[in-house]
Motif scaffolding. Structure first.
Motif, PDB file in Angstrom:
ATOM      1  N   ASP A 268       0.817  -1.211   0.000  1.00 47.56           N
ATOM      2  CA  ASP A 268       0.000   0.000   0.000  1.00 47.56           C
ATOM      3  C   ASP A 268       0.851   1.261   0.000  1.00 47.56           C
ATOM      4  O   ASP A 268       0.540   2.223  -0.715  1.00 47.56           O
ATOM      5  CB  ASP A 268      -0.928   0.002   1.215  1.00 47.56           C
ATOM      6  CG  ASP A 268      -2.073  -0.980   1.067  1.00 47.56           C
ATOM      7  OD1 ASP A 268      -2.481  -1.245  -0.083  1.00 47.56           O
ATOM      8  OD2 ASP A 268      -2.578  -1.499   2.080  1.00 47.56           O
ATOM      9  N   TRP A 270       3.953   1.515  -1.018  1.00 50.73           N
ATOM     10  CA  TRP A 270       4.661   1.576  -2.302  1.00 50.73           C
ATOM     11  C   TRP A 270       3.726   2.087  -3.390  1.00 50.73           C
ATOM     12  O   TRP A 270       4.107   2.942  -4.207  1.00 50.73           O
ATOM     13  CB  TRP A 270       5.191   0.192  -2.659  1.00 50.73           C
ATOM     14  CG  TRP A 270       6.088   0.162  -3.847  1.00 50.73           C
ATOM     15  CD1 TRP A 270       7.425   0.430  -3.889  1.00 50.73           C
ATOM     16  CD2 TRP A 270       5.703  -0.145  -5.205  1.00 50.73           C
ATOM     17  NE1 TRP A 270       7.909   0.303  -5.173  1.00 50.73           N
ATOM     18  CE2 TRP A 270       6.866  -0.046  -6.010  1.00 50.73           C
ATOM     19  CE3 TRP A 270       4.507  -0.497  -5.808  1.00 50.73           C
ATOM     20  CZ2 TRP A 270       6.850  -0.280  -7.379  1.00 50.73           C
ATOM     21  CZ3 TRP A 270       4.486  -0.738  -7.177  1.00 50.73           C
ATOM     22  CH2 TRP A 270       5.650  -0.630  -7.945  1.00 50.73           C
ATOM     23  N   ALA A 271       2.478   1.571  -3.422  1.00 54.04           N
ATOM     24  CA  ALA A 271       1.499   2.033  -4.405  1.00 54.04           C
ATOM     25  C   ALA A 271       1.154   3.506  -4.177  1.00 54.04           C
ATOM     26  O   ALA A 271       0.919   4.246  -5.139  1.00 54.04           O
ATOM     27  CB  ALA A 271       0.232   1.178  -4.330  1.00 54.04           C
ATOM     28  N   TYR A 272       1.148   3.935  -2.924  1.00 51.64           N
ATOM     29  CA  TYR A 272       0.884   5.349  -2.616  1.00 51.64           C
ATOM     30  C   TYR A 272       1.971   6.241  -3.220  1.00 51.64           C
ATOM     31  O   TYR A 272       1.678   7.284  -3.813  1.00 51.64           O
ATOM     32  CB  TYR A 272       0.807   5.525  -1.104  1.00 51.64           C
ATOM     33  CG  TYR A 272       0.848   6.955  -0.640  1.00 51.64           C
ATOM     34  CD1 TYR A 272      -0.268   7.773  -0.746  1.00 51.64           C
ATOM     35  CD2 TYR A 272       2.024   7.491  -0.086  1.00 51.64           C
ATOM     36  CE1 TYR A 272      -0.228   9.089  -0.315  1.00 51.64           C
ATOM     37  CE2 TYR A 272       2.069   8.798   0.353  1.00 51.64           C
ATOM     38  CZ  TYR A 272       0.947   9.597   0.237  1.00 51.64           C
ATOM     39  OH  TYR A 272       0.990  10.899   0.664  1.00 51.64           O
ATOM     40  N   ARG A 273       3.221   5.836  -3.060  1.00 50.98           N
ATOM     41  CA  ARG A 273       4.308   6.636  -3.632  1.00 50.98           C
ATOM     42  C   ARG A 273       4.249   6.645  -5.155  1.00 50.98           C
ATOM     43  O   ARG A 273       4.436   7.684  -5.790  1.00 50.98           O
ATOM     44  CB  ARG A 273       5.659   6.096  -3.154  1.00 50.98           C
ATOM     45  CG  ARG A 273       5.922   6.291  -1.674  1.00 50.98           C
ATOM     46  CD  ARG A 273       7.413   6.189  -1.379  1.00 50.98           C
ATOM     47  NE  ARG A 273       7.970   4.932  -1.852  1.00 50.98           N
ATOM     48  CZ  ARG A 273       7.953   3.798  -1.165  1.00 50.98           C
ATOM     49  NH1 ARG A 273       7.399   3.779   0.046  1.00 50.98           N
ATOM     50  NH2 ARG A 273       8.495   2.693  -1.642  1.00 50.98           N
ATOM     51  N   MET A 274       3.979   5.463  -5.735  1.00 54.79           N
ATOM     52  CA  MET A 274       3.926   5.388  -7.192  1.00 54.79           C
ATOM     53  C   MET A 274       2.721   6.150  -7.756  1.00 54.79           C
ATOM     54  O   MET A 274       2.831   6.889  -8.735  1.00 54.79           O
ATOM     55  CB  MET A 274       3.847   3.922  -7.639  1.00 54.79           C
ATOM     56  CG  MET A 274       5.061   3.075  -7.309  1.00 54.79           C
ATOM     57  SD  MET A 274       6.578   3.623  -8.159  1.00 54.79           S
ATOM     58  CE  MET A 274       7.435   4.378  -6.760  1.00 54.79           C
ATOM     59  N   GLY A 275       1.553   5.945  -7.129  1.00 49.74           N
ATOM     60  CA  GLY A 275       0.325   6.501  -7.688  1.00 49.74           C
ATOM     61  C   GLY A 275       0.100   7.954  -7.377  1.00 49.74           C
ATOM     62  O   GLY A 275      -0.252   8.736  -8.273  1.00 49.74           O
ATOM     63  N   ARG A 280       1.721   7.860 -11.166  1.00 51.68           N
ATOM     64  CA  ARG A 280       1.571   6.642 -11.989  1.00 51.68           C
ATOM     65  C   ARG A 280       0.309   5.901 -11.520  1.00 51.68           C
ATOM     66  O   ARG A 280       0.336   4.871 -10.877  1.00 51.68           O
ATOM     67  CB  ARG A 280       2.821   5.773 -11.845  1.00 51.68           C
ATOM     68  CG  ARG A 280       4.086   6.495 -12.274  1.00 51.68           C
ATOM     69  CD  ARG A 280       5.349   5.739 -11.912  1.00 51.68           C
ATOM     70  NE  ARG A 280       5.475   4.486 -12.635  1.00 51.68           N
ATOM     71  CZ  ARG A 280       6.503   3.650 -12.506  1.00 51.68           C
ATOM     72  NH1 ARG A 280       7.487   3.950 -11.671  1.00 51.68           N
ATOM     73  NH2 ARG A 280       6.541   2.537 -13.195  1.00 51.68           N
ATOM     74  N   PHE A 281      -0.824   6.480 -11.889  1.00 54.57           N
ATOM     75  CA  PHE A 281      -2.108   5.998 -11.393  1.00 54.57           C
ATOM     76  C   PHE A 281      -2.417   4.583 -11.872  1.00 54.57           C
ATOM     77  O   PHE A 281      -2.992   3.779 -11.138  1.00 54.57           O
ATOM     78  CB  PHE A 281      -3.223   6.956 -11.814  1.00 54.57           C
ATOM     79  CG  PHE A 281      -3.020   8.370 -11.349  1.00 54.57           C
ATOM     80  CD1 PHE A 281      -3.151   8.689 -10.017  1.00 54.57           C
ATOM     81  CD2 PHE A 281      -2.666   9.366 -12.249  1.00 54.57           C
ATOM     82  CE1 PHE A 281      -2.954   9.998  -9.571  1.00 54.57           C
ATOM     83  CE2 PHE A 281      -2.471  10.668 -11.825  1.00 54.57           C
ATOM     84  CZ  PHE A 281      -2.612  10.983 -10.485  1.00 54.57           C
ATOM     85  N   ALA A 284      -0.535   2.028  -9.769  1.00 54.22           N
ATOM     86  CA  ALA A 284      -1.141   1.884  -8.446  1.00 54.22           C
ATOM     87  C   ALA A 284      -2.441   1.085  -8.517  1.00 54.22           C
ATOM     88  O   ALA A 284      -2.724   0.259  -7.641  1.00 54.22           O
ATOM     89  CB  ALA A 284      -1.411   3.269  -7.840  1.00 54.22           C
ATOM     90  N   VAL A 287      -1.641  -2.581  -8.762  1.00 49.13           N
ATOM     91  CA  VAL A 287      -1.267  -3.150  -7.465  1.00 49.13           C
ATOM     92  C   VAL A 287      -2.519  -3.450  -6.647  1.00 49.13           C
ATOM     93  O   VAL A 287      -2.646  -4.512  -6.031  1.00 49.13           O
ATOM     94  CB  VAL A 287      -0.342  -2.192  -6.693  1.00 49.13           C
ATOM     95  CG1 VAL A 287      -0.058  -2.724  -5.298  1.00 49.13           C
ATOM     96  CG2 VAL A 287       0.957  -1.989  -7.449  1.00 49.13           C
TER      97      VAL A 287
END
Length: 315
Positions: A268, A270-275, A280-281, A284, A287
């Motif tokens: 979560d 990691w997806a928060y940082r990416m998205g 990078r929606f 995310a 994921v």
């Protein structure tokens, strides 16, 4: 239209049977409709947005104009150098939560049920489930007051006994334990409410018969209480498996820092940082969909095992 005679009176029955049922249970159906509408609008409706996991989503283009890329984001996620680390951290923290945090609510419910004085029982129950309503920010503030290396109360005691301070909040060795312990403290009392309700639903005549046969409190718990709440335990365990890759994003975001990224970074975060932070929606979303599919498969597998063992599952 047909006539029916009941007790000498003539009653009129009109329309199909389902219309009569709707009229009879209209209040209950109205409440059910509100719940269904909530889930339809806030839970199932937004699932349409999952299509961006298969697109190179661009805010300006929207869902309809963004180009389709198939499984490219899933491949990018699985091949990312961080995948093994964040997946392992997520699985390990979730496993710790289940192993150490699933049964304390059951034990607390059993202990509360043994408290004969109802006033004391209500006070204890209130005090144990109050932490559930505290935000993780407040709980971190309490943890900092007790565990900070410089002025934390626990480290004051350790130094007072001649020991060395322990950096609980920034130590990789302590971080996961801190997450699990604080989660147990926060939600044990709240989880016990469900088991207490299940215990109160057990037929009192079973206990009366056990007392007549000379069974003590331990035998009553083992042979009546635990079997009586076993279906609830199995049901909640299966539902818990559906969130096995949800390791508590809010808690981790509040507690972790760069010094514990190696053991605290989860799917979560990691997806928060990416998205959110990197925009990078689509990645995310991929994921999130990956987590949901894994959770769904685990629920199906656990439910099948529960039915095979004869203890019953969700369906």
């Amino acid at each position: 239209m047909s006539n029916g005679r009941i007790g000498g009176c003539i009653t009129m029955r009109s329309g199909p049977a389902w219309i009569r049922h709707v009229r009879q249970y209209k209040v209950r159906l109205a409440f059910i409709a509100v719940v269904l509408a909530y889930f339809a609008v806030y839970k199932y409706g937004p699932m349409y947005g999952l299509i961006i996991a298969f697109q190179d989503y661009q805010i300006g283009a929207g869902f309809t104009e963004s180009p389709w890329v198939g499984l490219e984001h899933f491949r990018s996620f699985l091949e990312n150098p961080d995948f093994t680390r964040v997946f392992w951290n997520t699985a390990l923290i979730s496993a710790y939560r289940i192993a150490f945090g699933f049964f304390p609510p059951v034990v607390l419910a059993l202990l509360l049920n043994e408290v004969m004085h109802r006033t004391y029982q209500r006070w204890i129950q209130t005090l144990t489930y109050l932490p559930h309503f505290l935000s993780w920010v407040i709980i971190y503030g309490m943890a900092f007051a007790f565990l900070s290396e410089g002025r934390g109360l626990v480290n004051e005691w350790i130094r007072g006994w001649g020991g060395q301070s322990i950096n609980f909040l920034t130590s990789e060795a302590w971080f996961r334990s801190l997450l699990v312990i604080s989660d147990i403290w926060k939600d044990t009392g709240w989880g016990a409410i469900i088991y207490l309700a299940a215990i109160f639903g057990i037929n009192p005549q079973l206990y009366e018969a056990a007392i007549t046969d000379g069974a003590g409190r331990w035998r009553q718990i083992w042979h009546i209480t635990l079997p009586g709440i076993a279906p609830v335990i199995i049901l909640l365990f299966i539902l818990r498996l559906g969130h096995v890759l949800d390791a508590g994003m809010e808690q981790v975001l509040v507690f972790y820092n760069p010094l514990v990224y190696s053991v605290g970074d989860i799917l979560d975060t990691w997806a928060y940082r990416m998205g959110i932070l990197e925009g990078r929606f689509s990645l995310a979303a991929a994921v999130g969909l990956f987590k949901s599919v894994v959770g769904l498969l685990l629920v199906f597998a656990a439910n099948r095992l529960a039915n095979r063992w004869g203890d019953g599952g969700i369906w």
